[in-house]
Design an enzyme around this catalytic site. Sequence first.
Site, PDB file in Angstrom:
ATOM      1  N   SER A 284       0.854  -1.184   0.000  1.00 23.13           N
ATOM      2  CA  SER A 284       0.000   0.000   0.000  1.00 23.13           C
ATOM      3  C   SER A 284       0.888   1.232   0.000  1.00 23.13           C
ATOM      4  O   SER A 284       1.593   1.505   0.974  1.00 23.13           O
ATOM      5  CB  SER A 284      -0.877  -0.005   1.251  1.00 23.13           C
ATOM      6  OG  SER A 284      -1.296   1.317   1.513  1.00 23.13           O
TER       7      SER A 284
ATOM      8  N   HIS B 145      -0.509  -1.024  -4.762  1.00 24.42           N
ATOM      9  CA  HIS B 145      -1.844  -0.594  -4.348  1.00 24.42           C
ATOM     10  C   HIS B 145      -1.790   0.895  -4.021  1.00 24.42           C
ATOM     11  O   HIS B 145      -1.049   1.322  -3.137  1.00 24.42           O
ATOM     12  CB  HIS B 145      -2.245  -1.425  -3.115  1.00 24.42           C
ATOM     13  CG  HIS B 145      -3.604  -1.128  -2.583  1.00 24.42           C
ATOM     14  ND1 HIS B 145      -4.744  -1.731  -3.056  1.00 24.42           N
ATOM     15  CD2 HIS B 145      -4.009  -0.303  -1.584  1.00 24.42           C
ATOM     16  CE1 HIS B 145      -5.796  -1.302  -2.383  1.00 24.42           C
ATOM     17  NE2 HIS B 145      -5.370  -0.426  -1.484  1.00 24.42           N
TER      18      HIS B 145
ATOM     19  N   ASP C 235      -3.616   4.063  -2.616  1.00 26.01           N
ATOM     20  CA  ASP C 235      -4.726   4.518  -1.781  1.00 26.01           C
ATOM     21  C   ASP C 235      -5.002   5.989  -2.046  1.00 26.01           C
ATOM     22  O   ASP C 235      -4.260   6.855  -1.578  1.00 26.01           O
ATOM     23  CB  ASP C 235      -4.386   4.300  -0.305  1.00 26.01           C
ATOM     24  CG  ASP C 235      -4.518   2.836   0.070  1.00 26.01           C
ATOM     25  OD1 ASP C 235      -5.599   2.269  -0.151  1.00 26.01           O
ATOM     26  OD2 ASP C 235      -3.530   2.256   0.562  1.00 26.01           O
TER      27      ASP C 235
ATOM     28  N   MET D 107      -7.183   9.196  -1.436  1.00 25.15           N
ATOM     29  CA  MET D 107      -8.101   9.741  -0.421  1.00 25.15           C
ATOM     30  C   MET D 107      -8.348  11.213  -0.697  1.00 25.15           C
ATOM     31  O   MET D 107      -7.415  11.945  -1.014  1.00 25.15           O
ATOM     32  CB  MET D 107      -7.461   9.593   0.964  1.00 25.15           C
ATOM     33  CG  MET D 107      -7.125   8.157   1.313  1.00 25.15           C
ATOM     34  SD  MET D 107      -6.450   8.081   2.968  1.00 25.15           S
ATOM     35  CE  MET D 107      -6.311   6.313   3.166  1.00 25.15           C
TER      36      MET D 107
ATOM     37  N   HIS E 146      -7.180   2.210  -5.433  1.00 23.96           N
ATOM     38  CA  HIS E 146      -8.272   2.093  -4.466  1.00 23.96           C
ATOM     39  C   HIS E 146      -8.791   3.508  -4.234  1.00 23.96           C
ATOM     40  O   HIS E 146      -8.188   4.281  -3.481  1.00 23.96           O
ATOM     41  CB  HIS E 146      -7.716   1.440  -3.192  1.00 23.96           C
ATOM     42  CG  HIS E 146      -8.697   1.341  -2.072  1.00 23.96           C
ATOM     43  ND1 HIS E 146      -8.319   1.059  -0.773  1.00 23.96           N
ATOM     44  CD2 HIS E 146     -10.048   1.473  -2.041  1.00 23.96           C
ATOM     45  CE1 HIS E 146      -9.387   1.026  -0.006  1.00 23.96           C
ATOM     46  NE2 HIS E 146     -10.448   1.280  -0.748  1.00 23.96           N
TER      47      HIS E 146
ATOM     48  N   MET F 213     -10.787   6.024  -2.590  1.00 24.08           N
ATOM     49  CA  MET F 213     -11.606   6.367  -1.415  1.00 24.08           C
ATOM     50  C   MET F 213     -12.026   7.813  -1.585  1.00 24.08           C
ATOM     51  O   MET F 213     -11.573   8.712  -0.861  1.00 24.08           O
ATOM     52  CB  MET F 213     -10.775   6.156  -0.139  1.00 24.08           C
ATOM     53  CG  MET F 213     -10.559   4.688   0.173  1.00 24.08           C
ATOM     54  SD  MET F 213      -9.289   4.421   1.420  1.00 24.08           S
ATOM     55  CE  MET F 213      -7.851   4.322   0.371  1.00 24.08           C
TER      56      MET F 213
ATOM     57  N   MET G 202     -12.721  -4.437   3.049  1.00 25.48           N
ATOM     58  CA  MET G 202     -11.917  -3.644   3.979  1.00 25.48           C
ATOM     59  C   MET G 202     -11.950  -4.302   5.354  1.00 25.48           C
ATOM     60  O   MET G 202     -13.037  -4.533   5.901  1.00 25.48           O
ATOM     61  CB  MET G 202     -12.469  -2.213   4.092  1.00 25.48           C
ATOM     62  CG  MET G 202     -12.323  -1.354   2.849  1.00 25.48           C
ATOM     63  SD  MET G 202     -10.624  -1.157   2.279  1.00 25.48           S
ATOM     64  CE  MET G 202      -9.865  -0.361   3.706  1.00 25.48           C
TER      65      MET G 202
ATOM     66  N   ASP H 136      -7.871  -5.596   2.741  1.00 21.91           N
ATOM     67  CA  ASP H 136      -7.080  -4.380   2.920  1.00 21.91           C
ATOM     68  C   ASP H 136      -7.286  -3.835   4.332  1.00 21.91           C
ATOM     69  O   ASP H 136      -8.414  -3.493   4.708  1.00 21.91           O
ATOM     70  CB  ASP H 136      -7.541  -3.355   1.874  1.00 21.91           C
ATOM     71  CG  ASP H 136      -6.725  -2.083   1.868  1.00 21.91           C
ATOM     72  OD1 ASP H 136      -5.812  -1.936   2.690  1.00 21.91           O
ATOM     73  OD2 ASP H 136      -7.023  -1.225   1.016  1.00 21.91           O
TER      74      ASP H 136
HETATM   75  C1  DX5 Z   1      -6.809   2.152   4.463  1.00 18.50           C
HETATM   76  C2  DX5 Z   1      -6.042   1.793   3.206  1.00 18.50           C
HETATM   77  C3  DX5 Z   1      -5.073   0.652   3.374  1.00 18.50           C
HETATM   78  C4  DX5 Z   1      -4.031   0.867   4.407  1.00 18.50           C
HETATM   79  C5  DX5 Z   1      -3.184  -0.334   4.596  1.00 18.50           C
HETATM   80  O1  DX5 Z   1      -7.724   3.141   4.163  1.00 18.50           O
HETATM   81  O2  DX5 Z   1      -6.949   1.429   2.193  1.00 18.50           O
HETATM   82  O3  DX5 Z   1      -4.506   0.284   2.124  1.00 18.50           O
HETATM   83  O4  DX5 Z   1      -3.239   1.958   4.151  1.00 18.50           O
HETATM   84  O5  DX5 Z   1      -2.260  -0.060   5.583  1.00 18.50           O
HETATM   85  P1  DX5 Z   1      -1.967  -1.068   6.789  1.00 18.50           P
HETATM   86  O6  DX5 Z   1      -1.463  -2.332   6.138  1.00 18.50           O
HETATM   87  O7  DX5 Z   1      -0.962  -0.359   7.582  1.00 18.50           O
HETATM   88  O8  DX5 Z   1      -3.275  -1.298   7.498  1.00 18.50           O
HETATM   89 ZN    ZN Z   2      -6.336   0.454   0.158  1.00 18.82          ZN
END
Ligand code: DX5
Ligand code: ZN
Length: 228
Positions: A20, A45, A47, A49, A78, A80, A149, A184
């Site tokens: 991630s 991956h 993330d 946001m 991903h 979000m 999740m 995840d």
């Molecule tokens: C949470 C993210 C994850 C997260 C994973 O919103 O989608 O991908 O960063 O990090 P760890 O493995 O530290 O939980």
């Molecule tokens: Zn993620």
Amino acid sequence: MNRLDILQRLRAARPIIAPSMLKCDFGDLAREVERLTGANAKVLHWDVMDGHFVPNLSYGPMVIERVRPLTEMVFDAHLMISEPERFLDEYLKAGCEAITVHIEAVPQPTSLLRRIRDAGRVAGLALNPQTPLSAVEPFLAEIDLLLVMSVQAGFGGQSFIPTSIAKLQEARKMLSSETILSVDGGIGAKTIAGCAAAGTDLFVAGSAIFDQSDYVSAVDELGRLAGR
Ligand code: DX5
Ligand code: ZN
């Protein structure tokens, strides 16, 4: 590469350990990607946001697009974010092979999922811990990937929610064997084997990789615990 080629690549790489990028050193992104390539990671991956769908802000398509030429790894975005339909074209253009949107952000995702597939990419749906699988069930024929999740989306470094195992088992039963099942949040040495036994194909890991100094052994050990 078209959608089926991407899916074939993902299936061949199972169990997939997907670092991630939320947890990487953004001051030296190119070096981080090089180290993950050296650790034999097959999927990155991303993330994304937006400070709206989730309280946190991370990065967007411009960053992903700049990293795209640095590696052949599959890019798993991903999203979000609220209203992902407004930004989809930018993530396609950035070179993301898999694009996952949240069912909580897009309660009627059919047309968006079709846009992703029509662009030759892998279409994914994600659901937060509080959201039941029944919310995604009507759309299973439209997806190539389901992201369960195991923490509330928004932050790295949270603890794995144990009831996620039963949800993964249930999800695996609902999905065709062709569909990639991802997990995840809070994935590490203590939690990955249970998820693997539940039929998970792809394991997103932030802290369990980036908090280690040696990415090679971190990715290797997670892969081993996931049954490689
Ligand atoms: C949470 C993210 C994850 C997260 C994973 O919103 O989608 O991908 O960063 O990090 P760890 O493995 O530290 O939980
Ligand atoms: Zn993620």
